[in-house]
Motif scaffolding. Structure first.
Motif, short mmCIF file in Angstrom:
data_model
loop_
_atom_site.label_atom_id
_atom_site.label_comp_id
_atom_site.label_asym_id
_atom_site.label_seq_id
_atom_site.Cartn_x
_atom_site.Cartn_y
_atom_site.Cartn_z
N ALA A 66 0.83 -1.21 0.00
CA ALA A 66 0.00 0.00 0.00
C ALA A 66 0.87 1.26 0.00
CB ALA A 66 -0.94 -0.01 1.21
N LEU A 67 1.88 1.28 0.86
CA LEU A 67 2.78 2.44 0.90
C LEU A 67 3.53 2.61 -0.42
CD1 LEU A 67 4.36 2.09 4.45
CD2 LEU A 67 2.97 3.98 3.63
N SER A 68 4.04 1.51 -0.92
CA SER A 68 4.82 1.55 -2.15
C SER A 68 3.97 2.02 -3.32
CB SER A 68 5.40 0.16 -2.43
OG SER A 68 6.18 0.19 -3.60
N GLN A 69 2.74 1.53 -3.41
CA GLN A 69 1.84 1.93 -4.49
C GLN A 69 1.51 3.42 -4.40
OE1 GLN A 69 1.15 -0.09 -7.00
NE2 GLN A 69 0.11 1.57 -8.03
N SER A 70 1.28 3.91 -3.19
CA SER A 70 0.98 5.33 -2.99
C SER A 70 2.16 6.20 -3.43
CB SER A 70 0.66 5.58 -1.52
OG SER A 70 0.52 6.95 -1.27
N ILE A 71 3.35 5.81 -3.01
CA ILE A 71 4.55 6.56 -3.39
C ILE A 71 4.76 6.50 -4.90
CG2 ILE A 71 7.09 6.54 -3.23
CD1 ILE A 71 6.69 5.59 -0.29
N HIS A 72 4.53 5.34 -5.47
CA HIS A 72 4.68 5.14 -6.92
C HIS A 72 3.75 6.08 -7.69
CE1 HIS A 72 5.53 3.03 -10.63
NE2 HIS A 72 4.24 2.76 -10.79
N GLU A 73 2.50 6.16 -7.27
CA GLU A 73 1.53 7.04 -7.95
C GLU A 73 1.93 8.51 -7.79
OE1 GLU A 73 -0.89 6.14 -10.01
OE2 GLU A 73 -0.23 4.08 -9.68
N GLN A 74 2.42 8.89 -6.61
CA GLN A 74 2.83 10.27 -6.39
C GLN A 74 4.04 10.64 -7.24
OE1 GLN A 74 3.31 10.54 -2.14
NE2 GLN A 74 1.18 11.12 -1.83
N ILE A 110 6.22 13.54 -12.05
CA ILE A 110 6.85 13.55 -13.37
C ILE A 110 5.89 14.15 -14.40
CG2 ILE A 110 7.79 12.11 -15.22
CD1 ILE A 110 9.62 12.47 -12.73
N ASP A 111 4.60 13.80 -14.30
CA ASP A 111 3.60 14.38 -15.21
C ASP A 111 3.56 15.91 -15.08
OD1 ASP A 111 2.88 11.93 -16.29
OD2 ASP A 111 1.17 11.65 -14.92
N LYS A 112 3.69 16.41 -13.85
CA LYS A 112 3.72 17.86 -13.63
C LYS A 112 4.98 18.48 -14.24
CE LYS A 112 -0.07 18.81 -11.58
NZ LYS A 112 -1.06 19.67 -12.23
N TYR A 113 6.12 17.80 -14.09
CA TYR A 113 7.35 18.30 -14.70
C TYR A 113 7.19 18.39 -16.22
CZ TYR A 113 10.28 18.01 -10.48
OH TYR A 113 10.85 18.20 -9.25
N VAL A 114 6.55 17.40 -16.80
CA VAL A 114 6.32 17.43 -18.25
C VAL A 114 5.37 18.58 -18.58
CG1 VAL A 114 5.27 16.17 -20.18
CG2 VAL A 114 6.79 14.97 -18.60
N GLU A 115 4.31 18.73 -17.81
CA GLU A 115 3.33 19.80 -18.03
C GLU A 115 3.99 21.19 -17.95
OE1 GLU A 115 -0.45 21.69 -15.62
OE2 GLU A 115 -0.15 19.49 -15.52
N PHE A 116 4.92 21.36 -17.02
CA PHE A 116 5.57 22.65 -16.81
C PHE A 116 6.78 22.85 -17.73
CE2 PHE A 116 4.07 22.32 -12.14
CZ PHE A 116 2.79 22.74 -12.50
N GLY A 117 7.11 21.84 -18.54
CA GLY A 117 8.19 21.98 -19.49
C GLY A 117 9.58 21.66 -18.96
N VAL A 118 9.65 21.11 -17.75
CA VAL A 118 10.95 20.75 -17.18
C VAL A 118 11.52 19.55 -17.93
CG1 VAL A 118 12.15 19.98 -15.10
CG2 VAL A 118 10.33 21.70 -14.94
N PHE A 119 10.67 18.56 -18.22
CA PHE A 119 11.05 17.37 -18.98
C PHE A 119 10.24 17.33 -20.27
CE2 PHE A 119 11.65 15.07 -14.68
CZ PHE A 119 12.96 15.47 -14.58
N THR A 120 10.84 16.74 -21.30
CA THR A 120 10.06 16.46 -22.51
C THR A 120 9.13 15.29 -22.21
OG1 THR A 120 11.67 14.85 -23.34
CG2 THR A 120 11.99 17.17 -23.99
N GLU A 121 8.13 15.11 -23.04
CA GLU A 121 7.20 14.00 -22.83
C GLU A 121 7.94 12.66 -22.94
OE1 GLU A 121 2.91 12.40 -24.46
OE2 GLU A 121 3.52 14.46 -24.87
N GLU A 122 8.88 12.60 -23.87
CA GLU A 122 9.66 11.37 -24.05
C GLU A 122 10.46 11.04 -22.79
OE1 GLU A 122 13.51 9.99 -26.66
OE2 GLU A 122 12.06 11.32 -27.61
N LYS A 123 11.13 12.05 -22.23
CA LYS A 123 11.92 11.82 -21.02
C LYS A 123 11.01 11.47 -19.85
CE LYS A 123 15.49 13.60 -18.08
NZ LYS A 123 16.83 13.18 -18.29
N GLY A 124 9.86 12.13 -19.75
CA GLY A 124 8.90 11.82 -18.69
C GLY A 124 8.43 10.38 -18.77
N ASN A 125 8.12 9.92 -19.99
CA ASN A 125 7.69 8.53 -20.17
C ASN A 125 8.80 7.55 -19.82
OD1 ASN A 125 5.13 9.27 -21.00
ND2 ASN A 125 5.67 9.29 -23.16
N LYS A 126 10.03 7.92 -20.14
CA LYS A 126 11.17 7.05 -19.82
C LYS A 126 11.34 6.93 -18.31
CE LYS A 126 16.07 6.46 -20.91
NZ LYS A 126 17.22 7.02 -21.61
N ILE A 127 11.21 8.04 -17.59
CA ILE A 127 11.35 8.02 -16.14
C ILE A 127 10.22 7.21 -15.51
CG2 ILE A 127 11.28 9.46 -14.05
CD1 ILE A 127 12.65 11.67 -15.73
#
Length: 112
Positions: free
Chosen positions: A47-55, A60-77
């Motif tokens: 349960a803890l691991s899944q919660s951390i994983h989702e967060q 990473i999705d927010k970093y992609v949204e804000f332009g910190v990472f490209t979508e490709e790099k975000g998907n790789k991470i």
């Protein structure tokens, strides 16, 4: 007197560095410690691991949204996070961080 003090300090730093490096490899053994978790412990860790994983994925999705990472790099991470999560599940939520890793990129011969 000043030269003596500086020499003493350099010697002390070298000794501390060598002891620290030796301690870093001290727990590096081929045979891992065998631990058995109960079903309840595994469920709690899952349960803890899944919660951390989702967060992490949300972050990473927010970093992609804000332009910190490209979508490709975000998907790789995120893919890397998913693989790590799968490995934890396979190992019954017991991490394998303490195992010695052989053949790191840094260990390769750099003459080639």
């Amino acid at each position: 007197m000043r030269i003596f003090f500086c020499s003493l300090m350099v010697g002390l730093f070298l000794c501390v560095g060598s002891v620290t490096a030796a301690e870093a490899h001290e727990g590096c053994e081929d045979a891992p410690i065998q631990v058995e978790l109960t079903e309840q412990q595994q469920q709690e860790l899952a349960a803890l691991s899944q919660s951390i994983h989702e967060q992490k994925k949300e972050m990473i999705d927010k970093y992609v949204e804000f332009g910190v990472f490209t979508e490709e790099k975000g998907n790789k991470i995120i893919s890397m996070f998913d693989k790590h999560q799968e490995k934890l599940e396979e190992n019954g939520y017991i991490p394998t961080w303490g195992k010695c890793k052989k053949g790191h990129k840094g260990d390769q011969d750099k003459t080639s």
